[in-house]
Design a protein around this motif. Sequence first.
Motif: not given
Length: 336
Positions: A56, A81, A83-86, A99, A105-106, A138-139, A169
């Motif tokens: 993270k 997307a 991005s991915s994750s947050c 995930q 995060m990507k 993602t956020d 968000t």
Amino acid sequence: MKLFIPDVAYIDPRSEKYPLGKTIVENLQRLNVPIINSKKVQIEGKSPGENYAKAKRTIYITVNGEKKLKSCKPSANYQFALSSSCPGSCEYCYLQTTQGEKPFMKIFVNIEDILNVIQQHIEDNSPNVTEFECGSITDPIALEHLTGSLKRCIEFFSNSKNGRLRVITKFDNVDSFLDINHNKHTKFRFSINTPYVIDKFEHNTSSFQERVEAARKISEAGYPLGFIIAPIMLYDNWKNDYKTLMATLKSEISNYKDTISFELIQHRFTATAKDLILTRFPNTKLDLNEENRQLKWGPYGKFKYVYPKEKSLEIKNYITELINDSFSNSIIEYFT
Ligand code: SF4
């Protein structure tokens, strides 16, 4: 809130040829973030909890090769997307189980390719309006200070006759969107909850006050606006807290005359998610007691534990009443 600065950034060599790749590298250098050129992200924690925490704080700058977008019913036609994750660590996050053990995060730098794919989907569905969701994995605001990608998307959709964008968000970093021409083609939805839920379970996200303030700014900038109240939880004093939440929204967003949508989601968990949550947050105060719940068959082929029918109905009726009493311009899209 303080903007997220990763501990380390990995760069996929393929991303260096894209202008956005260069911009992000410059931003990271300015912030003194160590940058590693590599096709692979290395995270070697001593435990699953440590792997999660390190992931993270780690970003991977890469490209998105998706050509055929996934459906996103019921909220939109398709999802894409940036991005991915947050950087958030919400204990109940529904992405926990999708995930992997190291949800770094990507960030995708081939933004013009992504917009071309979107354009193709809009044209294929023409003359109908096509809606796109950008917050499914993602956020989309949490990393905006490093990328500027969402701003680029809002401008793209602003000029699109038949394309519409939906943003969701838990972050308040909205200032860069306030002065741009959005043409009302982008809808912002703020995920909101009582300060008790946010402070206890939504780590490293914007506070209640910060989100309300961001929603007020977005409403004053004339964007279509909505709120997702999720996950709605039962705890001592929940009724009072949700009442205060609604009273605060009412006083902060009182000048907004367009329709405000509300999406209502009660807290739920699956058996797999429970195991993972207990590994990552061993001292969690989330109510994960199956005896307090009833089983419901989910659309992703898994049983989930939701509140029993009478409790669920009580939540639905109570929150619906609060919304209707506070906003004559509200629409409740669903309760689940
Ligand atoms: S902000 Fe959203 S995506 Fe990020 S951890 Fe929280 S629920 Fe998950």
